[in-house]
Scaffold this active site. Structure first.
Site, PDB file in Angstrom:
ATOM      1  N   MET A  28      24.463  23.837  -6.106  1.00 16.59           N
ATOM      2  CA  MET A  28      24.138  24.816  -5.034  1.00 16.59           C
ATOM      3  C   MET A  28      24.948  23.907  -4.123  1.00 16.59           C
ATOM      4  O   MET A  28      24.533  24.074  -2.806  1.00 16.59           O
ATOM      5  CB  MET A  28      22.693  24.342  -5.004  1.00 16.59           C
ATOM      6  CG  MET A  28      21.840  25.123  -6.403  1.00 16.59           C
ATOM      7  SD  MET A  28      20.269  25.398  -5.735  1.00 16.59           S
ATOM      8  CE  MET A  28      19.626  23.918  -4.743  1.00 16.59           C
ATOM      9  N   GLY A  29      26.211  23.234  -4.891  1.00 19.28           N
ATOM     10  CA  GLY A  29      27.123  23.245  -3.257  1.00 19.28           C
ATOM     11  C   GLY A  29      26.863  21.420  -3.056  1.00 19.28           C
ATOM     12  O   GLY A  29      25.563  20.810  -3.459  1.00 19.28           O
ATOM     13  N   HIS A  72      28.420  15.549  -8.911  1.00 18.03           N
ATOM     14  CA  HIS A  72      28.868  16.688  -9.457  1.00 18.03           C
ATOM     15  C   HIS A  72      30.210  16.989 -10.163  1.00 18.03           C
ATOM     16  O   HIS A  72      30.457  17.527 -10.773  1.00 18.03           O
ATOM     17  CB  HIS A  72      29.068  17.676  -7.706  1.00 18.03           C
ATOM     18  CG  HIS A  72      27.491  18.101  -7.561  1.00 18.03           C
ATOM     19  ND1 HIS A  72      27.161  18.482  -6.589  1.00 18.03           N
ATOM     20  CD2 HIS A  72      26.718  19.402  -8.041  1.00 18.03           C
ATOM     21  CE1 HIS A  72      25.766  18.349  -6.070  1.00 18.03           C
ATOM     22  NE2 HIS A  72      25.392  19.118  -6.664  1.00 18.03           N
ATOM     23  N   GLN A 125      21.808  14.613 -15.859  1.00 15.05           N
ATOM     24  CA  GLN A 125      20.530  13.850 -16.529  1.00 15.05           C
ATOM     25  C   GLN A 125      19.648  13.642 -15.252  1.00 15.05           C
ATOM     26  O   GLN A 125      17.761  13.525 -15.680  1.00 15.05           O
ATOM     27  CB  GLN A 125      20.267  13.000 -17.127  1.00 15.05           C
ATOM     28  CG  GLN A 125      19.422  12.189 -18.029  1.00 15.05           C
ATOM     29  CD  GLN A 125      18.524  13.075 -19.790  1.00 15.05           C
ATOM     30  OE1 GLN A 125      19.610  13.978 -19.521  1.00 15.05           O
ATOM     31  NE2 GLN A 125      17.963  13.808 -18.780  1.00 15.05           N
ATOM     32  N   LYS A 126      20.106  13.623 -14.095  1.00 16.95           N
ATOM     33  CA  LYS A 126      18.960  13.605 -12.885  1.00 16.95           C
ATOM     34  C   LYS A 126      17.765  14.333 -12.670  1.00 16.95           C
ATOM     35  O   LYS A 126      16.774  13.967 -12.194  1.00 16.95           O
ATOM     36  CB  LYS A 126      19.926  12.939 -11.944  1.00 16.95           C
ATOM     37  CG  LYS A 126      18.608  13.390  -9.916  1.00 16.95           C
ATOM     38  CD  LYS A 126      19.614  12.919  -8.931  1.00 16.95           C
ATOM     39  CE  LYS A 126      18.679  13.578  -7.811  1.00 16.95           C
ATOM     40  NZ  LYS A 126      18.523  14.081  -7.298  1.00 16.95           N
ATOM     41  N   ASP A 127      18.493  15.344 -13.274  1.00 19.38           N
ATOM     42  CA  ASP A 127      17.124  16.401 -13.299  1.00 19.38           C
ATOM     43  C   ASP A 127      16.602  17.052 -14.987  1.00 19.38           C
ATOM     44  O   ASP A 127      16.363  18.083 -15.146  1.00 19.38           O
ATOM     45  CB  ASP A 127      18.043  17.777 -12.690  1.00 19.38           C
ATOM     46  CG  ASP A 127      18.254  17.854 -11.128  1.00 19.38           C
ATOM     47  OD1 ASP A 127      17.644  17.203 -10.314  1.00 19.38           O
ATOM     48  OD2 ASP A 127      19.729  18.122 -10.884  1.00 19.38           O
ATOM     49  N   GLN A 147      14.364  19.323 -15.265  1.00 16.20           N
ATOM     50  CA  GLN A 147      15.440  21.011 -15.633  1.00 16.20           C
ATOM     51  C   GLN A 147      16.008  21.249 -17.059  1.00 16.20           C
ATOM     52  O   GLN A 147      16.385  21.948 -17.078  1.00 16.20           O
ATOM     53  CB  GLN A 147      16.276  20.616 -13.756  1.00 16.20           C
ATOM     54  CG  GLN A 147      17.888  22.037 -14.359  1.00 16.20           C
ATOM     55  CD  GLN A 147      17.968  22.230 -12.812  1.00 16.20           C
ATOM     56  OE1 GLN A 147      17.412  22.716 -11.869  1.00 16.20           O
ATOM     57  NE2 GLN A 147      19.374  21.414 -12.978  1.00 16.20           N
ATOM     58  N   SER A 189      22.350  12.379  -4.359  1.00 19.90           N
ATOM     59  CA  SER A 189      21.737  13.999  -4.122  1.00 19.90           C
ATOM     60  C   SER A 189      22.532  14.444  -3.040  1.00 19.90           C
ATOM     61  O   SER A 189      22.644  13.636  -2.137  1.00 19.90           O
ATOM     62  CB  SER A 189      20.077  13.542  -4.242  1.00 19.90           C
ATOM     63  OG  SER A 189      19.861  14.728  -3.520  1.00 19.90           O
TER      64      SER A 189
HETATM   65  O1  PAF Z   1      20.511  21.887 -10.612  1.00 20.30           O
HETATM   66  C1  PAF Z   1      21.206  22.691  -9.428  1.00 20.30           C
HETATM   67  O2  PAF Z   1      21.757  22.173  -8.454  1.00 20.30           O
HETATM   68  C2  PAF Z   1      20.361  24.024  -9.406  1.00 20.30           C
HETATM   69  O3  PAF Z   1      19.119  23.980 -10.110  1.00 20.30           O
HETATM   70  C3  PAF Z   1      21.171  24.660 -10.550  1.00 20.30           C
HETATM   71  C4  PAF Z   1      20.908  24.139 -12.127  1.00 20.30           C
HETATM   72  C5  PAF Z   1      22.813  24.924  -9.911  1.00 20.30           C
HETATM   73  C6  PAF Z   1      20.502  26.348 -10.201  1.00 20.30           C
HETATM   74  O4  PAF Z   1      20.559  27.155  -9.365  1.00 20.30           O
END
Ligand code: PAF
Length: 287
Positions: free
Chosen positions: A30-31, A37, A148-150, A153, A185
């Site tokens: 999400m930038g 990232h 893995q932080k999420d 998800q 984050s």
């Molecule tokens: O983890 C994220 O940044 C978002 O949930 C993702 C996987 C890019 C989906 O919008």
């Protein structure tokens, strides 16, 4: 590096690379990129011919009172950072480009989305699955990279990939941390100097709770210990702090192989998440 905004441009690039037999790695984001990232992109660079990154603040995964409007955005900065780690293509679509129709077909996350973040953010994971399914269809990646932080998800996307037979292999990268232990984050920029100084207490509390569980085997006692540390060190509120079996996200039992110890804590208005995944046999474990 190529920065594109439309699905038409993206499809042309994917087709060309597929025809040449290139291996495509996708880093969905999400930038407002941070080192976490960039670590995903660096790994993608090492394992693929073409590295593609999506930058899209997905409205469908934000609740009505969440920070969609104020979520940090800076495409120029992100472009420079992504180029520095060898990303070939950034796809940064508008909301209209991604969701031109209010079509009414949705993917619903199952039981794994009823706990942890899913309990306080009821439609969040449905929104994540909606956008990730679209991204997988658009990019047709060989590998897709997630942090893995999420952890929740990751577990839910793994289930979607398995249950809906997406032909993609997920690559999961360990949590990237600041020197003092705070998980990186995009939301850390919201913290005031005082809040930032307090924030590493989340990770310290998780580590102590893990040690306590390994020593005593007592889940409730370990949770209470961690909550006391958070409360003593942070001006904030614990949303959840709990142990679950991973990746099924059910209660820990004697059969549990991998344990997820996860927390979401509000520091002021900022909600931060962190986790530790470990085996009860004492070996660190990642999915
Ligand atoms: O983890 C994220 O940044 C978002 O949930 C993702 C996987 C890019 C989906 O919008």
């Amino acid at each position: 590096m190529n920065v594109i905004h439309t699905i038409e441009e993206l499809r042309a690039i994917i087709l060309e690379n597929k025809q040449k037999g290139k291996r495509i790695g996708l880093v969905p984001t999400m930038g407002f990129l941070h080192e976490g990232h960039l670590t995903l992109a660096t790994q993608a660079r090492a394992e693929n011919d073409v590295v593609m990154m999506s930058i899209f603040v997905n409205p469908t995964q934000f609740g009505p009172n969440e920070d969609f409007a104020s979520y940090p955005r800076d495409l120029q900065r992100d472009t420079k950072l992504a180029a520095s780690v060898g990303v070939d293509v950034i796809f940064a679509p508008s909301v209209e480009e991604m969701y031109p129709h209010d079509g009414g077909i949705y993917i619903r996350a199952g039981q794994q989305a009823t706990v942890l973040c899913g309990a306080s953010r009821p439609s969040h994971f449905d929104g994540v699955l909606q956008v990730v399914a679209k991204l997988f269809n658009l990019f047709q990646p060989d590998f897709a990279y997630f942090g893995q932080k999420d952890a929740q998800q990751v577990a839910i996307i793994q289930t979607m990939v398995r249950d809906y037979n997406f032909p993609v292999e997920l690559r999961i990268i360990p949590v990237i941390r600041e020197e003092d232990g705070l998980a990186k984050s995009s939301r850390n920029v919201y913290l005031s100097a005082t809040e930032r100084a307090q924030a590493p207490a989340i990770q310290q509390a998780l580590q102590l709770a893990k040690q306590e569980l390994m020593a005593s085997g007592n889940v409730e006692q370990s949770i209470q210990l961690a909550k006391r540390i958070v409360e003593a060190n942070l001006e904030g509120k614990t949303d959840y702090l709990t142990f679950l079996s991973y990746p099924d996200l059910t209660e820990v039992t004697a059969e549990t192989q991998q344990v997820l110890l996860a927390a979401a804590v509000y520091i002021g208005k900022t909600r931060l998440i962190d986790n530790v995944i470990f085996s009860l046999k004492g070996e660190p474990a990642y999915v």
